[in-house]
Design an enzyme around this catalytic site. Structure first.
Site, PDB file in Angstrom:
ATOM      1  N   LYS A  72      40.616  43.376  30.801  1.00  0.00           N
ATOM      2  CA  LYS A  72      41.898  44.030  31.026  1.00  0.00           C
ATOM      3  C   LYS A  72      43.007  43.154  30.442  1.00  0.00           C
ATOM      4  O   LYS A  72      42.990  41.927  30.591  1.00  0.00           O
ATOM      5  CB  LYS A  72      42.117  44.232  32.533  1.00  0.00           C
ATOM      6  CG  LYS A  72      43.449  44.859  32.922  1.00  0.00           C
ATOM      7  CD  LYS A  72      43.547  44.962  34.441  1.00  0.00           C
ATOM      8  CE  LYS A  72      44.897  45.495  34.901  1.00  0.00           C
ATOM      9  NZ  LYS A  72      44.986  45.573  36.373  1.00  0.00           N
ATOM     10  N   SER A 148      46.435  49.707  37.885  1.00  0.00           N
ATOM     11  CA  SER A 148      46.790  49.317  36.526  1.00  0.00           C
ATOM     12  C   SER A 148      45.587  48.985  35.648  1.00  0.00           C
ATOM     13  O   SER A 148      45.752  48.684  34.464  1.00  0.00           O
ATOM     14  CB  SER A 148      47.736  48.104  36.570  1.00  0.00           C
ATOM     15  OG  SER A 148      47.082  46.980  37.144  1.00  0.00           O
ATOM     16  N   SER A 172      44.954  48.255  42.167  1.00  0.00           N
ATOM     17  CA  SER A 172      44.795  48.466  40.731  1.00  0.00           C
ATOM     18  C   SER A 172      43.357  48.461  40.222  1.00  0.00           C
ATOM     19  O   SER A 172      43.111  48.806  39.072  1.00  0.00           O
ATOM     20  CB  SER A 172      45.605  47.428  39.945  1.00  0.00           C
ATOM     21  OG  SER A 172      46.983  47.675  40.103  1.00  0.00           O
TER      22      SER A 172
END
Length: 477
Positions: A72, A148, A172
């Protein structure tokens, strides 16, 4: 191996094939690249597939021998690789730090082959940014993957890799897991070291781990990434046995607290409530004792925590911009993040003020749920939202206070456990009438991921989900 075969394996299964020499790590990376080329134009999950991916470092052997893995684009870093945090402010920025997490990834045999999208600075529960555009949900391209850990979830759901890095400061990992039909664990505070430069980040609210498709991959990942390093601020209680071994242990009889009411300003959608009730019935049939629970905190408490954090995030953002020789303006930050930056910069207060709000909330939540072995809650009160809307940091209409209040209302079941430090996993136990995934959250006692592994295994056995497939998936042609 054919692509249509590759996408049906979890990470544990692929590693077994590599170990038995039925396939090589480079062949798996090549299959991941083919999968990427097939579906990424539709979902926009991967922003960089490394040119040298086929030669990515990884140990021979290990629990994830040869398995492709994504990072990520915010949180833990790989030295020398781009990390842009979904933001124009960080465009072209490369990290000089190799996080312990990625050292352990390599030692386990994982091959990190690229990086995935995130909303700017990881600040939205939606999956879009000005820098990288919209990341689309493989189950319905008009819906958000959730933020996220947006790109990581979409990449795993669509079959590019079976496992990917994520981070969770308020939901997230669990939000995109719920909306993309995945397994997403946010471990206990301190379970995963943030070293060498991010131990116990953001007042202990942020933890990093993975998104995957199966409970056995979650258990194996806990074995890979758990454990302290010198310099960690505290050492959490260590497990009695490996988490993979926990998959073979009996669960016992548990006291289960069930959340059937809303914990914030947003009502539970009827199909989400139905999924919670079905899971509660299933746990009762397994012999567990089930009791309804009321909200263990008030939403305004969490809003105060998030607004209080802006004082410190604004300062660190300012320092990062200065170190890069850049300035914070409307050309480098999205509208909401610019407002949050200005709010934090102009807010009086001390670190002790935020710590005290956190302490009170941790105490209240801990006391309220102490009598239960696990909690059963929705992960999100609704299915995947359409792109855009008030929860996007691109939306210019809200104030900083309004954005954080709206955020707190939507993540009422997830953010509270970032504050309290409890481990929590979202499991893809249901779908709505149109086929969108519904995530159900199981919360464990602090430091007790072992019970979560066993309960998640039981639920996966009773309500299998591996046969469910999103509409956009590699190898489906």
């Amino acid at each position: 191996m054919k692509l249509s075969e590759y996408v049906n394996y979890d990470a544990t299964g692929l590693a077994a094939l590599v170990t038995s020499k039925q396939v090589t790590p480079s062949e798996l990376v090549q299959l991941a690249r083919v999968a990427h080329d097939e579906v990424n134009p539709s979902i926009n999950a991967v922003i960089e597939f490394y040119e040298d991916a086929e030669t990515a470092a990884g140990a021979n052997g290990g629990l994830f021998h040869g398995v492709p893995f994504f990072r990520k684009d915010i949180g833990f870093t790989e030295a020398g690789r781009l990390q842009e945090k979904g933001s124009r402010l960080f465009k072209g920025h490369r990290s000089d730090t190799d996080s312990y997490f990625f050292r352990r990834a390599r030692e386990s045999g994982l091959r990190t082959i690229g990086r995935t999208t995130t909303p700017e600075l990881g600040m939205s529960l939606l999956s879009e940014s000005i820098l990288h555009g919209i990341t689309r949900n493989p189950w319905n391209l008009e819906r958000s993957t959730g933020g996220s850990s947006a790109g990581s979830a979409a990449a795993v759901a669509a079959g590019i890799t079976p496992i990917s890095h994520g981070s969770d400061g308020g939901g997230s990992i669990r939000i995109p897991a719920a909306w993309c039909g995945l397994v997403g664990l946010n471990p206990s505070r301190g379970r995963i070291s943030g070293g060498p430069n991010s131990q116990d980040a953001s007042f202990g609210l942020t933890r990093e781990f993975v998104l995957c498709r199966t409970v056995r991959d979650m258990a194996a990942a806990l074995d890979v990434f758990s454990g302290p390093y010198p310099g960690d601020p505290f050492i959490i209680v260590q497990p009695n046995r490996s988490y993979v071994e926990e998959l073979l242990q009996p669960t016992g009889t548990l006291r289960v607290g069930v959340a059937r009411t809303k914990w914030g300003a947003v009502d539970l959608e009827p199909e989400v409530l139905k999924a919670v009730e079905s899971t509660a019935t299933l746990l009762e049939e397994m012999g567990h004792t089930v009791t309804d629970i009321e909200p263990p905190y008030e939403s305004i408490e969490y809003t105060r925590v998030m607004l209080g954090r802006t004082r410190f995030s604004s300062k660190s953002l300012e320092e990062a911009a200065r170190d890069m020789g850049r300035v914070i303006t409307a050309d480098t930050l999205e509208p909401i993040n610019l407002k949050l930056y200005e709010y934090g910069r102009n807010s009086p207060g001390r670190a002790g003020d935020v710590e005290e709000v956190l302490r009170r909330m941790r105490f209240r939540v801990g006391e309220a749920i102490h009598s239960f072995d696990i909690l059963l809650t929705p992960t999100m009160p609704m299915m995947a939202l359409p792109h855009g809307g008030i929860n996007s940091t691109i939306n210019p209409t809200l104030s900083a206070e309004e954005f954080k209040a709206a955020d707190a209302a939507n993540i009422a079941y997830t953010g509270v456990f970032n504050v309290s430090g409890h481990p929590a996993v979202s499991l893809p136990l249901a779908q709505n009438a149109s086929g969108l995934p519904i995530g159900i959250q199981i919360v464990g006692r602090f430091g007790d991921e072992a019970t979560l592994v066993r309960v998640a295994r039981d639920l996966e056995d009773a309500t299998p989900w591996r046969h469910r497939r999103p509409k956009t998936r590699a190898g489906a042609k």
